[in-house]
Scaffold this motif. Structure first.
Motif, PDB file in Angstrom:
ATOM      1  N   ASN A 126      86.604 -27.179  22.792  1.00 32.94           N
ATOM      2  CA  ASN A 126      87.483 -26.092  22.360  1.00 32.94           C
ATOM      3  C   ASN A 126      86.690 -24.834  22.046  1.00 32.94           C
ATOM      4  O   ASN A 126      87.172 -23.945  21.346  1.00 32.94           O
ATOM      5  CB  ASN A 126      88.304 -26.509  21.128  1.00 32.94           C
ATOM      6  N   VAL A 127      85.479 -24.763  22.587  1.00 31.46           N
ATOM      7  CA  VAL A 127      84.644 -23.572  22.452  1.00 31.46           C
ATOM      8  C   VAL A 127      84.227 -23.076  23.834  1.00 31.46           C
ATOM      9  O   VAL A 127      84.538 -21.951  24.228  1.00 31.46           O
ATOM     10  CB  VAL A 127      83.397 -23.848  21.578  1.00 31.46           C
ATOM     11  N   ALA A 128      83.537 -23.918  24.586  1.00 26.98           N
ATOM     12  CA  ALA A 128      82.993 -23.504  25.878  1.00 26.98           C
ATOM     13  C   ALA A 128      84.037 -22.967  26.857  1.00 26.98           C
ATOM     14  O   ALA A 128      83.784 -21.961  27.530  1.00 26.98           O
ATOM     15  CB  ALA A 128      82.215 -24.657  26.514  1.00 26.98           C
ATOM     16  N   PRO A 129      85.235 -23.591  26.984  1.00 30.02           N
ATOM     17  CA  PRO A 129      86.215 -23.021  27.918  1.00 30.02           C
ATOM     18  C   PRO A 129      86.568 -21.570  27.602  1.00 30.02           C
ATOM     19  O   PRO A 129      86.759 -20.759  28.514  1.00 30.02           O
ATOM     20  CB  PRO A 129      87.425 -23.939  27.751  1.00 30.02           C
ATOM     21  N   TRP A 130      86.638 -21.245  26.323  1.00 33.49           N
ATOM     22  CA  TRP A 130      86.979 -19.881  25.920  1.00 33.49           C
ATOM     23  C   TRP A 130      85.780 -18.946  26.069  1.00 33.49           C
ATOM     24  O   TRP A 130      85.952 -17.763  26.423  1.00 33.49           O
ATOM     25  CB  TRP A 130      87.500 -19.891  24.487  1.00 33.49           C
ATOM     26  N   LEU A 131      84.571 -19.442  25.846  1.00 34.11           N
ATOM     27  CA  LEU A 131      83.385 -18.625  26.083  1.00 34.11           C
ATOM     28  C   LEU A 131      83.261 -18.285  27.568  1.00 34.11           C
ATOM     29  O   LEU A 131      82.858 -17.166  27.928  1.00 34.11           O
ATOM     30  CB  LEU A 131      82.126 -19.355  25.612  1.00 34.11           C
ATOM     31  N   LEU A 132      83.609 -19.236  28.423  1.00 36.84           N
ATOM     32  CA  LEU A 132      83.556 -18.981  29.867  1.00 36.84           C
ATOM     33  C   LEU A 132      84.583 -17.922  30.268  1.00 36.84           C
ATOM     34  O   LEU A 132      84.306 -17.055  31.097  1.00 36.84           O
ATOM     35  CB  LEU A 132      83.799 -20.281  30.632  1.00 36.84           C
ATOM     36  N   VAL A 133      85.774 -18.014  29.677  1.00 36.08           N
ATOM     37  CA  VAL A 133      86.797 -17.001  29.934  1.00 36.08           C
ATOM     38  C   VAL A 133      86.297 -15.623  29.489  1.00 36.08           C
ATOM     39  O   VAL A 133      86.441 -14.622  30.215  1.00 36.08           O
ATOM     40  CB  VAL A 133      88.102 -17.362  29.200  1.00 36.08           C
ATOM     41  N   ALA A 134      85.710 -15.566  28.311  1.00 30.60           N
ATOM     42  CA  ALA A 134      85.215 -14.288  27.799  1.00 30.60           C
ATOM     43  C   ALA A 134      84.130 -13.716  28.717  1.00 30.60           C
ATOM     44  O   ALA A 134      84.097 -12.502  28.980  1.00 30.60           O
ATOM     45  CB  ALA A 134      84.670 -14.462  26.388  1.00 30.60           C
ATOM     46  N   ARG A 135      83.250 -14.594  29.191  1.00 32.13           N
ATOM     47  CA  ARG A 135      82.205 -14.149  30.112  1.00 32.13           C
ATOM     48  C   ARG A 135      82.809 -13.572  31.388  1.00 32.13           C
ATOM     49  O   ARG A 135      82.402 -12.498  31.863  1.00 32.13           O
ATOM     50  CB  ARG A 135      81.294 -15.325  30.448  1.00 32.13           C
ATOM     51  N   ASP A 136      83.786 -14.295  31.944  1.00 35.27           N
ATOM     52  CA  ASP A 136      84.361 -13.880  33.225  1.00 35.27           C
ATOM     53  C   ASP A 136      85.207 -12.617  33.113  1.00 35.27           C
ATOM     54  O   ASP A 136      85.294 -11.831  34.064  1.00 35.27           O
ATOM     55  CB  ASP A 136      85.207 -15.015  33.805  1.00 35.27           C
ATOM     56  N   ARG A 137      85.841 -12.419  31.951  1.00 40.05           N
ATOM     57  CA  ARG A 137      86.755 -11.286  31.791  1.00 40.05           C
ATOM     58  C   ARG A 137      86.159 -10.121  31.003  1.00 40.05           C
ATOM     59  O   ARG A 137      86.821  -9.099  30.804  1.00 40.05           O
ATOM     60  CB  ARG A 137      88.031 -11.763  31.079  1.00 40.05           C
ATOM     61  N   GLY A 138      84.943 -10.280  30.540  1.00 40.29           N
ATOM     62  CA  GLY A 138      84.332  -9.212  29.751  1.00 40.29           C
ATOM     63  C   GLY A 138      84.959  -9.066  28.384  1.00 40.29           C
ATOM     64  O   GLY A 138      85.042  -7.949  27.837  1.00 40.29           O
ATOM     65  N   MET A 139      85.386 -10.162  27.801  1.00 37.13           N
ATOM     66  CA  MET A 139      86.057 -10.129  26.504  1.00 37.13           C
ATOM     67  C   MET A 139      85.063 -10.214  25.354  1.00 37.13           C
ATOM     68  O   MET A 139      83.909 -10.619  25.532  1.00 37.13           O
ATOM     69  CB  MET A 139      87.069 -11.280  26.414  1.00 37.13           C
ATOM     70  N   THR A 140      85.523  -9.878  24.182  1.00 37.23           N
ATOM     71  CA  THR A 140      84.725  -9.977  22.969  1.00 37.23           C
ATOM     72  C   THR A 140      85.029 -11.295  22.267  1.00 37.23           C
ATOM     73  O   THR A 140      86.204 -11.636  22.061  1.00 37.23           O
ATOM     74  CB  THR A 140      85.024  -8.810  22.010  1.00 37.23           C
ATOM     75  N   VAL A 141      83.985 -12.030  21.922  1.00 43.49           N
ATOM     76  CA  VAL A 141      84.139 -13.302  21.206  1.00 43.49           C
ATOM     77  C   VAL A 141      83.913 -13.066  19.724  1.00 43.49           C
ATOM     78  O   VAL A 141      82.895 -12.479  19.327  1.00 43.49           O
ATOM     79  CB  VAL A 141      83.142 -14.354  21.722  1.00 43.49           C
ATOM     80  N   ARG A 142      84.848 -13.508  18.916  1.00 47.22           N
ATOM     81  CA  ARG A 142      84.691 -13.443  17.459  1.00 47.22           C
ATOM     82  C   ARG A 142      84.628 -14.874  16.930  1.00 47.22           C
ATOM     83  O   ARG A 142      85.415 -15.723  17.342  1.00 47.22           O
ATOM     84  CB  ARG A 142      85.838 -12.657  16.828  1.00 47.22           C
ATOM     85  N   TRP A 143      83.714 -15.101  16.016  1.00 41.90           N
ATOM     86  CA  TRP A 143      83.446 -16.450  15.511  1.00 41.90           C
ATOM     87  C   TRP A 143      83.996 -16.619  14.099  1.00 41.90           C
ATOM     88  O   TRP A 143      83.693 -15.812  13.211  1.00 41.90           O
ATOM     89  CB  TRP A 143      81.953 -16.734  15.503  1.00 41.90           C
ATOM     90  N   LEU A 144      84.758 -17.674  13.890  1.00 46.50           N
ATOM     91  CA  LEU A 144      85.163 -18.088  12.543  1.00 46.50           C
ATOM     92  C   LEU A 144      84.110 -19.071  12.047  1.00 46.50           C
ATOM     93  O   LEU A 144      83.984 -20.179  12.578  1.00 46.50           O
ATOM     94  CB  LEU A 144      86.545 -18.747  12.577  1.00 46.50           C
ATOM     95  N   ASP A 145      83.348 -18.662  11.057  1.00 49.24           N
ATOM     96  CA  ASP A 145      82.244 -19.476  10.559  1.00 49.24           C
ATOM     97  C   ASP A 145      82.738 -20.466   9.507  1.00 49.24           C
ATOM     98  O   ASP A 145      83.840 -20.340   8.966  1.00 49.24           O
ATOM     99  CB  ASP A 145      81.173 -18.559   9.961  1.00 49.24           C
ATOM    100  N   PHE A 146      81.900 -21.450   9.211  1.00 49.63           N
ATOM    101  CA  PHE A 146      82.207 -22.387   8.132  1.00 49.63           C
ATOM    102  C   PHE A 146      81.063 -22.376   7.123  1.00 49.63           C
ATOM    103  O   PHE A 146      79.943 -21.957   7.429  1.00 49.63           O
ATOM    104  CB  PHE A 146      82.463 -23.796   8.667  1.00 49.63           C
ATOM    105  N   ASP A 147      81.357 -22.844   5.936  1.00 51.42           N
ATOM    106  CA  ASP A 147      80.365 -22.913   4.872  1.00 51.42           C
ATOM    107  C   ASP A 147      79.564 -24.203   5.046  1.00 51.42           C
ATOM    108  O   ASP A 147      80.126 -25.298   4.929  1.00 51.42           O
ATOM    109  CB  ASP A 147      81.074 -22.902   3.516  1.00 51.42           C
ATOM    110  N   PRO A 148      78.270 -24.124   5.315  1.00 45.19           N
ATOM    111  CA  PRO A 148      77.485 -25.351   5.486  1.00 45.19           C
ATOM    112  C   PRO A 148      77.513 -26.270   4.273  1.00 45.19           C
ATOM    113  O   PRO A 148      77.345 -27.486   4.406  1.00 45.19           O
ATOM    114  CB  PRO A 148      76.060 -24.820   5.740  1.00 45.19           C
ATOM    115  N   ALA A 149      77.739 -25.716   3.093  1.00 43.09           N
ATOM    116  CA  ALA A 149      77.751 -26.530   1.874  1.00 43.09           C
ATOM    117  C   ALA A 149      79.004 -27.390   1.757  1.00 43.09           C
ATOM    118  O   ALA A 149      78.976 -28.459   1.149  1.00 43.09           O
ATOM    119  CB  ALA A 149      77.618 -25.632   0.648  1.00 43.09           C
ATOM    120  N   THR A 150      80.104 -26.921   2.330  1.00 40.95           N
ATOM    121  CA  THR A 150      81.367 -27.651   2.205  1.00 40.95           C
ATOM    122  C   THR A 150      81.897 -28.174   3.532  1.00 40.95           C
ATOM    123  O   THR A 150      82.781 -29.028   3.549  1.00 40.95           O
ATOM    124  CB  THR A 150      82.445 -26.745   1.589  1.00 40.95           C
TER     125      THR A 150
END
Length: 430
Positions: A126-150
């Motif tokens: 659920n990450v790579a397919p969208w990264l490939l789309v972004a690469r092919d279409r010139g889109m901007t990828v925004r990342w929702l991060d998580f807290d490593p502690a929790t």
């Protein structure tokens, strides 16, 4: 009023285990996040279809008509499981293949400068397919991060990541690495306010085996999961909100159907796997009626089954967490069972994760090590060079004795107060 199952009631573990032929062997199947064992009704359904005579659909002869009926029942079964409609269901080889197909179809009209959101907590399917789309279409990828502690991301953090050019937000129902149960409904609510035209795609592969799924309650647009991680056969299932499905131009051969989500069913599917999926639902319905005899329909029975599993797995999970603390393991992800599924990732000081998994294998305990395709998780935790994590996952056919066997095996790797290793267990896989 239907009496709901409670944690204090006796879970029918012996009857449950009798439904899984693979449990006859002296093995501890704690590899469930990578694929559960298959229930007897699913196996019987696959065998029955093949023995009776299989065929493709659409013919005038008896086996083709029976396959038509089988496929219809399979779509109905998955719709009942998810709280959707049969024409919103598509079958595929697996969740990864379906997600790649969907991402490609959705992106046909997306343009350079458009945006999409993925998380660092998800399986790469659920990450790579969208990264490939972004690469092919010139889109901007925004990342929702998580807290490593929790091991958690916050739904409110999406507000700063989405906007008028957001096309899709891809989220996981639960982390396949850390076991975190994510607030998908809360995230969808944030997206609807700040990016009302964006689509929300949910990977439910790890949540489906442990919690009841209601697509209407989640509010998402698309959702996919894998029955082979829910006691069924190797198969992928895609749900698409009905009105949305009619707007998507799927990549397919020209004669293939275009009705609803079925447009993503390319080529001849595995009808025997669909028969197994029906058996999987039959099993869940049986379990729900065992736990709540008053239920009056299949959907309600499956919800009761999952509610019962949650309570049982919660108790087993707390036992396992206490054991991990006892042997000094470093746990990653939520520290208690609240807000998680029973998937546990940890390290043991002085031991490479692969070595721990190999040791457990000699004791008949099946566990995983490495990154589990959750490459962003391992990278975010800084564990790439250390070999990733050890992962064990429970499901409702596990027992307290098996949990204790795991902890004893891990204890053999932990120095005693005198500096010696504990005596090894003589139990091995049969």
């Amino acid at each position: 009023m239907i009496e709901r199952f409670s944690a204090t009631a006796a879970f029918p573990i012996d009857a449950v285990r009798a439904q899984f032929p693979a449990l006859r062997y002296d093995r501890v199947y704690f590899d469930a996040p990578g694929g559960t064992q298959v229930c007897a009704p699913a196996i019987a359904g696959m065998v029955a279809h093949l023995e009776r005579g299989t065929a493709n659909t659409g013919g005038a002869f008896v086996t083709a008509r029976e396959t038509d009926a089988l496929a219809a029942r399979a779509h109905e079964a998955m719709a009942d499981l998810l709280g959707g409609q049969p024409d919103e269901i598509a079958f595929g080889a697996n969740m990864t293949s379906l997600t790649l197909s969907v991402s490609r179809a959705l992106a046909q009209d997306w343009q350079a400068g458009d945006e999409l959101v993925v998380t660092r907590l998800d399986h790469d399917a659920n990450v790579a397919p969208w990264l490939l789309v972004a690469r092919d279409r010139g889109m901007t990828v925004r990342w929702l991060d998580f807290d490593p502690a929790t091991g958690r991301w916050e739904a409110d953090d999406l507000a700063a990541l989405v906007g008028p050019r957001t096309r899709v937000v891809a989220l996981g129902g639960a982390s396949n690495a850390l076991g975190t149960l994510n607030d998908v409904a809360g995230a969808v609510a944030v997206v609807r306010v700040h990016a009302p035209d964006a689509l929300v795609y949910v990977d439910a592969v790890q949540s489906a085996p442990h919690v009841a799924i209601d697509v209407a309650a989640l509010g998402c647009d698309l959702l996919a999961f894998s029955p082979y991680k829910l006691f069924g056969p190797h198969l992928g299932v895609l749900w698409i909100r009905g009105a949305l499905a009619e707007t998507i131009d799927a990549y397919k051969v020209r004669p293939a159907g275009t009705h609803g989500a079925h447009r993503f069913e390319t080529g001849t599917p595995s009808f025997e796997a669909q028969a197994g999926a029906i058996g999987m639902v039959d099993y869940l319905e049986w379990l729900g009626r065992e736990l709540s005899p008053g239920v009056n329909d299949r959907r309600a029975a499956m919800v009761a089954a999952m509610d019962g599993c949650v309570a049982y797995e919660h108790e087993l999970g707390e036992r396992l967490l206490a054991g991990l603390r006892g042997v000094g393991a470093t746990l990653y992800g939520p520290p208690a069972m609240a807000g998680r599924v029973p998937t546990f990732a940890f390290t043991l000081a002085g031991h490479h994760p692969d070595a721990v998994a190999e040791h457990l294998a000699t004791r008949g305990i099946h566990a995983w090590s490495g990154h589990f395709y959750a490459v962003e998780v391992i990278r975010r935790l800084g564990l790439e060079e250390a070999g990733g994590l050890v992962r064990v996952g429970l499901c409702h056919y596990a027992t307290a004795g098996e949990v204790d066997r795991l902890i004893a095996a891990l204890g053999e790797l932990v120095p005693s107060p005198l500096g010696r290793g504990r005596e090894p267990s003589k139990t091995a896989e049969g």
